[in-house]
Write an enzyme that holds these catalytic residues in place. Structure first.
Site, PDB file in Angstrom:
ATOM      1  N   LYS A   5     -17.224  41.377 -14.313  1.00  0.00           N
ATOM      2  CA  LYS A   5     -17.360  40.727 -15.537  1.00  0.00           C
ATOM      3  C   LYS A   5     -16.708  41.859 -16.657  1.00  0.00           C
ATOM      4  O   LYS A   5     -17.366  42.906 -16.690  1.00  0.00           O
ATOM      5  CB  LYS A   5     -18.784  40.460 -15.910  1.00  0.00           C
ATOM      6  CG  LYS A   5     -19.059  39.481 -17.103  1.00  0.00           C
ATOM      7  CD  LYS A   5     -19.415  40.502 -18.185  1.00  0.00           C
ATOM      8  CE  LYS A   5     -19.449  39.771 -19.541  1.00  0.00           C
ATOM      9  NZ  LYS A   5     -20.005  40.502 -20.814  1.00  0.00           N
ATOM     10  N   GLY A   8     -16.821  42.278 -23.741  1.00  0.00           N
ATOM     11  CA  GLY A   8     -15.927  41.702 -24.659  1.00  0.00           C
ATOM     12  C   GLY A   8     -15.226  42.794 -25.679  1.00  0.00           C
ATOM     13  O   GLY A   8     -14.155  42.797 -25.873  1.00  0.00           O
ATOM     14  N   GLY A  38     -15.785  36.709 -27.308  1.00  0.00           N
ATOM     15  CA  GLY A  38     -16.747  36.381 -28.508  1.00  0.00           C
ATOM     16  C   GLY A  38     -16.030  36.687 -29.837  1.00  0.00           C
ATOM     17  O   GLY A  38     -15.997  35.724 -30.679  1.00  0.00           O
ATOM     18  N   ASP A 154     -21.692  36.414 -19.324  1.00  0.00           N
ATOM     19  CA  ASP A 154     -22.638  37.321 -18.277  1.00  0.00           C
ATOM     20  C   ASP A 154     -23.167  36.059 -17.337  1.00  0.00           C
ATOM     21  O   ASP A 154     -23.205  36.270 -16.034  1.00  0.00           O
ATOM     22  CB  ASP A 154     -23.810  37.662 -19.020  1.00  0.00           C
ATOM     23  CG  ASP A 154     -23.423  38.937 -19.747  1.00  0.00           C
ATOM     24  OD1 ASP A 154     -22.359  39.484 -19.477  1.00  0.00           O
ATOM     25  OD2 ASP A 154     -24.343  39.443 -20.581  1.00  0.00           O
ATOM     26  N   LYS A 209     -26.502  44.890 -22.389  1.00  0.00           N
ATOM     27  CA  LYS A 209     -26.033  45.064 -21.124  1.00  0.00           C
ATOM     28  C   LYS A 209     -26.983  44.983 -19.831  1.00  0.00           C
ATOM     29  O   LYS A 209     -26.840  44.543 -18.846  1.00  0.00           O
ATOM     30  CB  LYS A 209     -25.104  46.017 -20.860  1.00  0.00           C
ATOM     31  CG  LYS A 209     -23.873  45.922 -22.122  1.00  0.00           C
ATOM     32  CD  LYS A 209     -23.021  47.200 -21.898  1.00  0.00           C
ATOM     33  CE  LYS A 209     -21.745  47.214 -22.977  1.00  0.00           C
ATOM     34  NZ  LYS A 209     -22.239  47.114 -24.474  1.00  0.00           N
TER      35      LYS A 209
END
Length: 243
Positions: A5, A8, A38, A154, A209
């Site tokens: 993942k 951003g 985002g 996420d 996170k």
């Protein structure tokens, strides 16, 4: 198999992205990348004169906003990643959550087209990996009637990892979680995360996170790692998060 993942912030750092894809070129075809975007979506909405709001950390996504959100995430951000991957010699293929075997439904009325994930049978990703492709999956999903959904990146990464029974790595712009003296913390679990949060060691963006990684570890029933692109070649680097 592993799912990465991308945070951003990394999407706005070309050098980091080039290093990431260069490191992937030296590994087996067992990696799937999931991304959001985002900041780019916000930029597109602002340019269009549309006011964007957040509710409990999620971007409220009315139907009239979705063409811009889809264009930013599944379009511009996804194709920029493809560009970096191609330059590194990879064979990327840009996808949405639908192609990854994930259907979406509306999370709540007040959030508009923000989606939550449901898994269904699909062998496409596995077949693409066998053919040498690098799947790049945006956090845009589709409902059973074909409607668009904006999914938290996420949550999207967790759903993809669950569908593939894969390990999950959260890549960010730091080497991992650091202690009060700036040293890397190699392992964290629910108890130690709670202690370090209360003491103020884990805070701000890293707290978000860590909580995401902890939730992922609980849902996947396996450890999750947070770290920089070095996690690709140094599999035991970064911070390991467990329940």
């Amino acid at each position: 198999m592993r799912v990465i993942k991308l945070g951003g912030s990394l999407l706005e750092q070309p050098d980091e992205m080039r290093a990431l894809f260069a490191s992937l070129s030296d590994t087996e075809n067992n990696t799937v990348i999931v991304h959001g975007g985002g900041a780019l979506a916000q930029q597109w909405l602002s340019t269009a004169g549309l006011k964007s709001e957040k509710h409990e950390g999620l971007r409220v996504s009315p139907e009239q906003h979705m063409p811009y959100i889809v264009g930013a995430l599944a379009g511009c951000a996804n194709k920029q990643l493809m560009s970096w991957a191609i330059a590194a010699g990879a064979w990327p293929i840009g996808l949405t959550l639908h192609e990854a075997g994930i259907s979406c439904r509306r999370q709540s009325a007040e959030l508009g087209q923000v989606g939550t994930c449901e898994l269904f049978e699909s062998g496409l990703i596995t077949n693409l990996l066998k053919c040498g492709y690098l799947p790049l999956i945006s956090s845009i999903g589709f409902g059973k009637q074909g409607e668009w959904f904006n999914v938290n990146a996420d949550d999207a990464a967790v759903a993809v990892a669950a569908n593939l029974d894969a390990d999950l790595l959260f890549l960010t712009d730091v080497d991992g979680v650091l202690d009060s003296e700036g040293r890397l913390i190699e392992q964290l679990d629910s108890r130690s995360i709670d202690e370090l949060t209360k003491s103020g060691v884990i805070r701000y963006g890293m707290l978000v996170k860590v909580r995401s990684a902890l939730n992922a570890a609980k849902r996947l029933r396996r450890c999750v790692r947070i770290g920089s692109w070095n996690l690709i070649s140094k599999t035991h680097s970064g911070t390991q998060i467990s329940e």
